[in-house]
Design an enzyme around this catalytic site. Structure first.
Site, PDB file in Angstrom:
ATOM      1  N   GLY A 148     -57.848  36.088  61.450  1.00  0.00           N
ATOM      2  CA  GLY A 148     -58.010  37.520  61.696  1.00  0.00           C
ATOM      3  C   GLY A 148     -56.963  38.156  62.597  1.00  0.00           C
ATOM      4  O   GLY A 148     -57.241  39.169  63.237  1.00  0.00           O
ATOM      5  N   GLU A 177     -54.618  41.324  38.972  1.00  0.00           N
ATOM      6  CA  GLU A 177     -53.796  40.114  38.982  1.00  0.00           C
ATOM      7  C   GLU A 177     -53.464  39.777  40.433  1.00  0.00           C
ATOM      8  O   GLU A 177     -53.179  40.663  41.238  1.00  0.00           O
ATOM      9  CB  GLU A 177     -52.489  40.319  38.196  1.00  0.00           C
ATOM     10  CG  GLU A 177     -52.671  40.751  36.757  1.00  0.00           C
ATOM     11  CD  GLU A 177     -53.087  42.215  36.617  1.00  0.00           C
ATOM     12  OE1 GLU A 177     -52.697  43.041  37.470  1.00  0.00           O
ATOM     13  OE2 GLU A 177     -53.820  42.514  35.670  1.00  0.00           O
ATOM     14  N   ASP A 204     -51.740  39.048  43.784  1.00  0.00           N
ATOM     15  CA  ASP A 204     -50.478  39.434  44.426  1.00  0.00           C
ATOM     16  C   ASP A 204     -49.641  40.390  43.574  1.00  0.00           C
ATOM     17  O   ASP A 204     -48.413  40.346  43.568  1.00  0.00           O
ATOM     18  CB  ASP A 204     -49.652  38.180  44.803  1.00  0.00           C
ATOM     19  CG  ASP A 204     -50.451  37.241  45.688  1.00  0.00           C
ATOM     20  OD1 ASP A 204     -51.240  37.745  46.495  1.00  0.00           O
ATOM     21  OD2 ASP A 204     -50.299  36.017  45.557  1.00  0.00           O
ATOM     22  N   MET A 254     -59.652  35.024  51.398  1.00  0.00           N
ATOM     23  CA  MET A 254     -59.188  33.964  50.503  1.00  0.00           C
ATOM     24  C   MET A 254     -59.981  33.863  49.201  1.00  0.00           C
ATOM     25  O   MET A 254     -60.234  32.754  48.709  1.00  0.00           O
ATOM     26  CB  MET A 254     -59.206  32.619  51.247  1.00  0.00           C
ATOM     27  CG  MET A 254     -58.313  32.600  52.479  1.00  0.00           C
ATOM     28  SD  MET A 254     -56.611  33.122  52.143  1.00  0.00           S
ATOM     29  CE  MET A 254     -55.999  31.643  51.347  1.00  0.00           C
ATOM     30  N   HIS A 298     -49.561  40.078  51.784  1.00  0.00           N
ATOM     31  CA  HIS A 298     -49.148  38.778  51.245  1.00  0.00           C
ATOM     32  C   HIS A 298     -47.888  38.317  51.979  1.00  0.00           C
ATOM     33  O   HIS A 298     -46.970  39.122  52.182  1.00  0.00           O
ATOM     34  CB  HIS A 298     -48.879  38.910  49.741  1.00  0.00           C
ATOM     35  CG  HIS A 298     -48.452  37.623  49.112  1.00  0.00           C
ATOM     36  ND1 HIS A 298     -49.359  36.589  48.896  1.00  0.00           N
ATOM     37  CD2 HIS A 298     -47.245  37.173  48.701  1.00  0.00           C
ATOM     38  CE1 HIS A 298     -48.697  35.566  48.360  1.00  0.00           C
ATOM     39  NE2 HIS A 298     -47.422  35.897  48.225  1.00  0.00           N
TER      40      HIS A 298
HETATM   41  C1  GRF Z   1     -51.486  36.200  56.464  1.00  0.00           C
HETATM   42  O1  GRF Z   1     -50.324  35.445  56.414  1.00  0.00           O
HETATM   43  C2  GRF Z   1     -51.626  37.041  55.226  1.00  0.00           C
HETATM   44  O2  GRF Z   1     -50.399  37.459  54.701  1.00  0.00           O
HETATM   45  C3  GRF Z   1     -52.293  36.112  54.258  1.00  0.00           C
HETATM   46  O3  GRF Z   1     -53.191  35.356  55.045  1.00  0.00           O
HETATM   47  C4  GRF Z   1     -52.733  35.319  56.391  1.00  0.00           C
HETATM   48  C5  GRF Z   1     -53.849  35.831  57.239  1.00  0.00           C
HETATM   49  O4  GRF Z   1     -53.607  35.656  58.620  1.00  0.00           O
HETATM   50  N1  GRF Z   1     -52.905  36.845  53.183  1.00  0.00           N
HETATM   51  P1  GRF Z   1     -54.571  36.338  59.669  1.00  0.00           P
HETATM   52  O5  GRF Z   1     -55.995  35.862  59.345  1.00  0.00           O
HETATM   53  O6  GRF Z   1     -54.465  37.812  59.538  1.00  0.00           O
HETATM   54  O7  GRF Z   1     -54.142  35.854  61.007  1.00  0.00           O
END
Ligand code: GRF
Length: 193
Positions: free
Chosen positions: A14, A145, A147, A92, A111
């Site tokens: 986070g 889709e 990303d 995720m 991303h």
């Molecule tokens: C980041 O690198 C983001 O680009 C990817 O997941 C990571 C999340 O990191 N989708 P955080 O939880 O915001 O520290």
């Protein structure tokens, strides 16, 4: 200034979420974080959000028989908190077409690559393995889709021969923290309430 209520979806650490919360504390920033949802109970981001006085909700995707049902539950919570915008920040899970349609042009994702290069779950590792001399990060509108979607903001990060996956990830994360607030601001300006 009337701020646009925003929900953030996370699954872990986070740090982007925390950074968006910080940006929103500025009276002149057009968004306010009204809700943080995690599909992981032990996501560190949930604690951080609660410490910042923000409503949090853990929704376990394992309790739903389909992706669409889990997503519908998230949408219900988001609407309950009157949020108009959704930010994915290290969330995720893939989202159903129903969710994407519902939040069309109102949901953004970050991303860790300079899209369209290195889509997928291990974007940082893939950039190192490919021997690329740059990567970066991108905030884009959510589409079905993975990303994909119109890009709002992106930034490049140079890859040095000495970089490892860890050192590159740290450099990219720093850039992510710069661009995500910029992208949220841009989306707020695009959203017609
Ligand atoms: C980041 O690198 C983001 O680009 C990817 O997941 C990571 C999340 O990191 N989708 P955080 O939880 O915001 O520290």
């Amino acid at each position: 200034m009337k701020k646009i209520k925003t929900a953030i979806l996370i699954s872990g650490r986070g740090s982007n979420m925390e950074n968006l919360i910080k940006a929103c504390k500025d009276d002149n920033f057009p968004a306010e974080i009204a809700l943080v949802i995690s599909n992981k109970k032990d996501a560190k981001g949930l604690e951080i959000a609660a410490l910042n006085g923000i409503a949090t909700k853990f929704i376990d995707h394992k309790n739903f028989s389909s992706r669409a049902e889990f997503d519908a539950q998230m949408s219900l919570e988001i609407e309950k908190h009157n949020c108009q915008i959704v930010c994915l920040a290290g969330f995720m899970r893939l989202l159903s077409s129903e969710f994407v349609e519902k939040w069309y042009n109102r949901a953004i994702n970050i991303h860790p690559s300079y899209l369209p290069h290195f889509k997928g779950a291990d974007a940082v590792g893939d950039a190192i393995k490919a021997g690329a001399n740059f990567s970066g990060c991108t905030v884009h509108l959510l589409r079905s889709e993975m990303d994909e979607g119109p890009i709002l903001v992106q930034a490049k990060v140079a890859i040095e021969p000495s970089d490892t996956k860890e050192s590159l990830a740290a450099k990219i994360l720093k850039k992510e923290h710069e661009i995500y607030p910029q992208a949220l601001k841009k989306l707020c300006e695009m959203v017609v309430l």
